[in-house]
Design a protein around this motif. Structure first.
Motif, short mmCIF file in Angstrom:
data_model
loop_
_atom_site.label_atom_id
_atom_site.label_comp_id
_atom_site.label_asym_id
_atom_site.label_seq_id
_atom_site.Cartn_x
_atom_site.Cartn_y
_atom_site.Cartn_z
N SER A 168 -3.32 24.15 -16.76
CA SER A 168 -3.01 23.24 -17.87
C SER A 168 -3.59 21.83 -17.65
CB SER A 168 -1.50 23.16 -18.10
OG SER A 168 -0.87 22.47 -17.03
N LEU A 169 -4.11 21.57 -16.45
CA LEU A 169 -4.72 20.26 -16.18
C LEU A 169 -5.97 20.06 -17.04
CD1 LEU A 169 -4.63 20.13 -12.26
CD2 LEU A 169 -3.26 18.74 -13.82
N LEU A 202 -11.61 24.42 -7.09
CA LEU A 202 -12.62 24.60 -6.04
C LEU A 202 -12.06 24.23 -4.67
CD1 LEU A 202 -15.81 23.26 -7.87
CD2 LEU A 202 -15.34 25.63 -7.19
N TYR A 203 -11.22 23.21 -4.60
CA TYR A 203 -10.69 22.74 -3.32
C TYR A 203 -9.60 23.69 -2.78
CZ TYR A 203 -8.92 19.49 0.22
OH TYR A 203 -8.54 18.90 1.40
N TYR A 204 -8.62 24.04 -3.63
CA TYR A 204 -7.48 24.81 -3.14
C TYR A 204 -7.65 26.32 -3.24
CZ TYR A 204 -4.93 20.48 -2.70
OH TYR A 204 -4.53 19.23 -2.32
N TYR A 205 -8.36 26.80 -4.25
CA TYR A 205 -8.46 28.25 -4.44
C TYR A 205 -9.76 28.83 -3.91
CZ TYR A 205 -4.30 27.81 -7.29
OH TYR A 205 -3.03 27.55 -7.71
N GLU A 206 -10.83 28.04 -3.92
CA GLU A 206 -12.12 28.53 -3.42
C GLU A 206 -12.45 27.95 -2.04
OE1 GLU A 206 -13.70 30.95 -4.92
OE2 GLU A 206 -12.46 30.91 -6.72
N SER A 245 -16.49 10.30 -3.72
CA SER A 245 -15.35 9.47 -4.12
C SER A 245 -14.79 9.92 -5.46
CB SER A 245 -15.74 7.99 -4.15
OG SER A 245 -16.75 7.76 -5.10
N ALA A 246 -15.65 10.39 -6.37
CA ALA A 246 -15.16 10.92 -7.65
C ALA A 246 -14.35 12.19 -7.43
CB ALA A 246 -16.32 11.18 -8.60
N LEU A 292 -9.13 14.74 -7.35
CA LEU A 292 -8.10 15.49 -6.61
C LEU A 292 -6.79 14.71 -6.59
CD1 LEU A 292 -9.92 17.00 -3.49
CD2 LEU A 292 -8.62 18.26 -5.21
N LYS A 293 -6.89 13.42 -6.32
CA LYS A 293 -5.69 12.58 -6.27
C LYS A 293 -4.98 12.56 -7.62
CE LYS A 293 -4.19 7.83 -5.50
NZ LYS A 293 -4.63 6.46 -5.27
N ARG A 294 -5.73 12.36 -8.69
CA ARG A 294 -5.12 12.31 -10.03
C ARG A 294 -4.60 13.68 -10.44
NH1 ARG A 294 -9.49 8.15 -12.67
NH2 ARG A 294 -8.62 6.29 -11.69
N GLY A 295 -5.32 14.73 -10.09
CA GLY A 295 -4.85 16.08 -10.38
C GLY A 295 -3.53 16.36 -9.67
N ARG A 296 -3.45 15.97 -8.41
CA ARG A 296 -2.20 16.15 -7.65
C ARG A 296 -1.07 15.35 -8.27
NH1 ARG A 296 -5.41 14.71 -2.74
NH2 ARG A 296 -6.30 16.64 -1.99
N GLN A 297 -1.39 14.11 -8.71
CA GLN A 297 -0.36 13.28 -9.34
C GLN A 297 0.16 13.93 -10.62
OE1 GLN A 297 -2.57 9.61 -9.75
NE2 GLN A 297 -1.76 8.77 -7.84
N LEU A 298 -0.74 14.47 -11.43
CA LEU A 298 -0.31 15.14 -12.65
C LEU A 298 0.53 16.37 -12.34
CD1 LEU A 298 -3.61 14.92 -14.77
CD2 LEU A 298 -1.44 13.74 -15.22
#
Length: 164
Positions: A110-111, A121-125, A141-142, A147-153
């Motif tokens: 839903s993100l 890509l980071y957590y599943y692949e 850096s992007a 990743l940071k904003r996705g984790r926050q959401l």
């Protein structure tokens, strides 16, 4: 000349057997619909046959395929006939028997696409940040910021579901 055609076909079949599931999952993350993900996966292998690029190694080949399918999904999402909102129908390729894992997968799906892509890509692949940047053609850096904003959401959503 006839000998190279079967060899090319055998090679593409081997590549297909190796990477089709991964590419399909990536397309599902982007597109959210089984039919669209299947078409994007098929188009990626067609492009592989048409371009017939040479690769340094298997990782180079995998990165190329992921870049192609990611770009193809972005172009599909950018078409006027398609809504920007991605529906989760057909997300059965991401099902699990654990209800908590399933809830987390649905939250990731839903993100917004730019966060969903890097989180997937980071957590599943299991791609490192540097390679995600190369695949998506964005800076490290992007990738870190997404990743940071996705984790926050995800955290906001998870905290919102907890009883208070």
């Amino acid at each position: 000349m006839q000998r190279s055609v079967p060899q090319l076909g055998d090679h593409v079949m081997k590549v297909y057997e190796t990477y089709a599931d991964t590419l399909f999952r990536i397309a599902m993350v982007h597109l959210g619909r089984r039919e669209d993900a299947e078409e994007a996966t098929q188009d990626t292998f067609i492009k592989l046959m048409e371009k017939a690029p040479t690769f340094n190694d298997a990782e180079h080949q995998k990165a190329w395929l992921i870049r192609v399918i990611t770009n193809h999904c972005k172009s599909l999402l950018g078409r006027g006939w398609r809504k920007r909102e991605v529906k989760l129908e057909g997300a059965d390729s991401h099902t699990t028997d654990d209800p908590e894992d399933q809830a987390l997968i649905e939250l990731v799906l839903s993100l917004p696409v730019k966060y969903r892509s890097v989180v997937h890509l980071y957590y599943y692949e299991d791609y490192p940040i540097r390679e995600i940047g190369e695949i998506l053609q964005i800076s490290e850096s992007a990738v870190k910021m997404r990743l940071k904003r996705g984790r926050q959401l995800l955290k906001l959503e998870l905290e919102g579901e907890e009883p208070q």
